[in-house]
Design a protein around this motif. Structure first.
Motif, PDB file in Angstrom:
ATOM      1  N   MET A   1     -11.495 -43.872   8.995  1.00 34.55           N
ATOM      2  CA  MET A   1     -10.106 -43.538   9.288  1.00 34.55           C
ATOM      3  C   MET A   1      -9.458 -44.728   9.995  1.00 34.55           C
ATOM      4  O   MET A   1     -10.095 -45.420  10.784  1.00 34.55           O
ATOM      5  N   TYR A   2      -8.186 -44.926   9.710  1.00 32.72           N
ATOM      6  CA  TYR A   2      -7.419 -46.013  10.311  1.00 32.72           C
ATOM      7  C   TYR A   2      -6.304 -45.414  11.161  1.00 32.72           C
ATOM      8  O   TYR A   2      -5.719 -44.396  10.794  1.00 32.72           O
TER       9      TYR A   2
ATOM     10  N   LYS B   1       2.753 -52.743  18.780  1.00 34.30           N
ATOM     11  CA  LYS B   1       2.289 -51.895  17.681  1.00 34.30           C
ATOM     12  C   LYS B   1       1.135 -52.582  16.978  1.00 34.30           C
ATOM     13  O   LYS B   1       1.195 -53.780  16.705  1.00 34.30           O
ATOM     14  N   GLY B   2       0.090 -51.816  16.660  1.00 44.49           N
ATOM     15  CA  GLY B   2      -1.065 -52.384  15.990  1.00 44.49           C
ATOM     16  C   GLY B   2      -1.796 -51.344  15.158  1.00 44.49           C
ATOM     17  O   GLY B   2      -1.402 -50.184  15.097  1.00 44.49           O
ATOM     18  N   MET B   3      -2.890 -51.793  14.532  1.00 46.45           N
ATOM     19  CA  MET B   3      -3.693 -50.931  13.678  1.00 46.45           C
ATOM     20  C   MET B   3      -5.164 -51.191  13.981  1.00 46.45           C
ATOM     21  O   MET B   3      -5.560 -52.331  14.196  1.00 46.45           O
ATOM     22  N   ALA B   4      -5.960 -50.123  14.002  1.00 51.19           N
ATOM     23  CA  ALA B   4      -7.389 -50.270  14.299  1.00 51.19           C
ATOM     24  C   ALA B   4      -8.139 -49.043  13.795  1.00 51.19           C
ATOM     25  O   ALA B   4      -7.549 -47.985  13.585  1.00 51.19           O
ATOM     26  N   GLU B   5      -9.439 -49.194  13.647  1.00 51.83           N
ATOM     27  CA  GLU B   5     -10.284 -48.047  13.300  1.00 51.83           C
ATOM     28  C   GLU B   5     -10.709 -47.297  14.559  1.00 51.83           C
ATOM     29  O   GLU B   5     -10.961 -46.099  14.499  1.00 51.83           O
ATOM     30  N   ASP B   6     -10.798 -47.985  15.689  1.00 51.46           N
ATOM     31  CA  ASP B   6     -11.193 -47.364  16.961  1.00 51.46           C
ATOM     32  C   ASP B   6     -10.142 -47.721  18.015  1.00 51.46           C
ATOM     33  O   ASP B   6     -10.189 -48.795  18.617  1.00 51.46           O
TER      34      ASP B   6
ATOM     35  N   THR C   1      -5.911 -41.994   6.233  1.00 52.89           N
ATOM     36  CA  THR C   1      -7.187 -42.085   5.516  1.00 52.89           C
ATOM     37  C   THR C   1      -7.377 -43.434   4.835  1.00 52.89           C
ATOM     38  O   THR C   1      -8.501 -43.829   4.564  1.00 52.89           O
ATOM     39  N   SER C   2      -6.290 -44.149   4.566  1.00 47.76           N
ATOM     40  CA  SER C   2      -6.434 -45.457   3.916  1.00 47.76           C
ATOM     41  C   SER C   2      -5.806 -46.559   4.766  1.00 47.76           C
ATOM     42  O   SER C   2      -4.830 -46.329   5.496  1.00 47.76           O
ATOM     43  N   ARG C   3      -6.381 -47.731   4.640  1.00 51.66           N
ATOM     44  CA  ARG C   3      -5.867 -48.902   5.355  1.00 51.66           C
ATOM     45  C   ARG C   3      -4.442 -49.223   4.901  1.00 51.66           C
ATOM     46  O   ARG C   3      -3.584 -49.606   5.702  1.00 51.66           O
ATOM     47  N   LEU C   4      -4.186 -49.080   3.614  1.00 48.81           N
ATOM     48  CA  LEU C   4      -2.868 -49.378   3.065  1.00 48.81           C
ATOM     49  C   LEU C   4      -1.789 -48.472   3.665  1.00 48.81           C
ATOM     50  O   LEU C   4      -0.715 -48.943   4.053  1.00 48.81           O
ATOM     51  N   GLU C   5      -2.074 -47.167   3.767  1.00 49.97           N
ATOM     52  CA  GLU C   5      -1.114 -46.245   4.380  1.00 49.97           C
ATOM     53  C   GLU C   5      -0.841 -46.632   5.832  1.00 49.97           C
ATOM     54  O   GLU C   5       0.304 -46.615   6.283  1.00 49.97           O
ATOM     55  N   ALA C   6      -1.897 -46.965   6.551  1.00 51.41           N
ATOM     56  CA  ALA C   6      -1.746 -47.347   7.956  1.00 51.41           C
ATOM     57  C   ALA C   6      -0.903 -48.616   8.084  1.00 51.41           C
ATOM     58  O   ALA C   6      -0.021 -48.704   8.941  1.00 51.41           O
TER      59      ALA C   6
ATOM     60  N   LYS D   1       4.210 -51.305   9.580  1.00 48.60           N
ATOM     61  CA  LYS D   1       5.412 -52.064   9.212  1.00 48.60           C
ATOM     62  C   LYS D   1       6.672 -51.252   9.517  1.00 48.60           C
ATOM     63  O   LYS D   1       7.666 -51.791   9.993  1.00 48.60           O
ATOM     64  N   TYR D   2       6.622 -49.956   9.228  1.00 43.86           N
ATOM     65  CA  TYR D   2       7.760 -49.081   9.521  1.00 43.86           C
ATOM     66  C   TYR D   2       8.080 -49.091  11.021  1.00 43.86           C
ATOM     67  O   TYR D   2       9.240 -49.226  11.416  1.00 43.86           O
ATOM     68  N   LEU D   3       7.050 -48.946  11.864  1.00 40.07           N
ATOM     69  CA  LEU D   3       7.280 -48.916  13.316  1.00 40.07           C
ATOM     70  C   LEU D   3       7.852 -50.235  13.827  1.00 40.07           C
ATOM     71  O   LEU D   3       8.535 -50.257  14.845  1.00 40.07           O
TER      72      LEU D   3
END
Length: 78
Positions: free
Chosen positions: A1-2, A17-22, A53-58, A63-65
């Motif tokens: 999960m992302y 704003k960022g993205m991570a698995e943990d 559920t996908s990296r692409l969605e995250a 980008k939206y935020l």
């Protein structure tokens, strides 16, 4: 999960704003000063996160935020 996450600097209130698995581990890394772009604004607290559920969605949500509409959304909820 992302996860897409938003941190707020306790120093000056700015948002990151960022993205991570943990997200919890990533927050610890930010607060250790391991990220150049957040190092000067320690400490940070987690104010928002959303799972995907996908990296692409995250990535698309991150980008939206970072867009004007996304920043306005964050202003209303933070």
């Amino acid at each position: 999960m992302y996860f897409v996450y938003v941190l707020q600097s306790l120093k000056d209130g700015r948002l990151y704003k960022g993205m991570a698995e943990d997200v919890e581990e990533r927050l610890i890394q930010h607060n250790r000063g391991e990220n150049r772009s957040t190092k000067g604004f320690l400490p940070w607290k987690l104010v928002y996160s959303k799972g995907f559920t996908s990296r692409l969605e995250a990535r698309e949500y991150e980008k939206y935020l970072k867009s004007g509409v996304g920043r306005e959304f964050l202003r209303r909820i933070v």
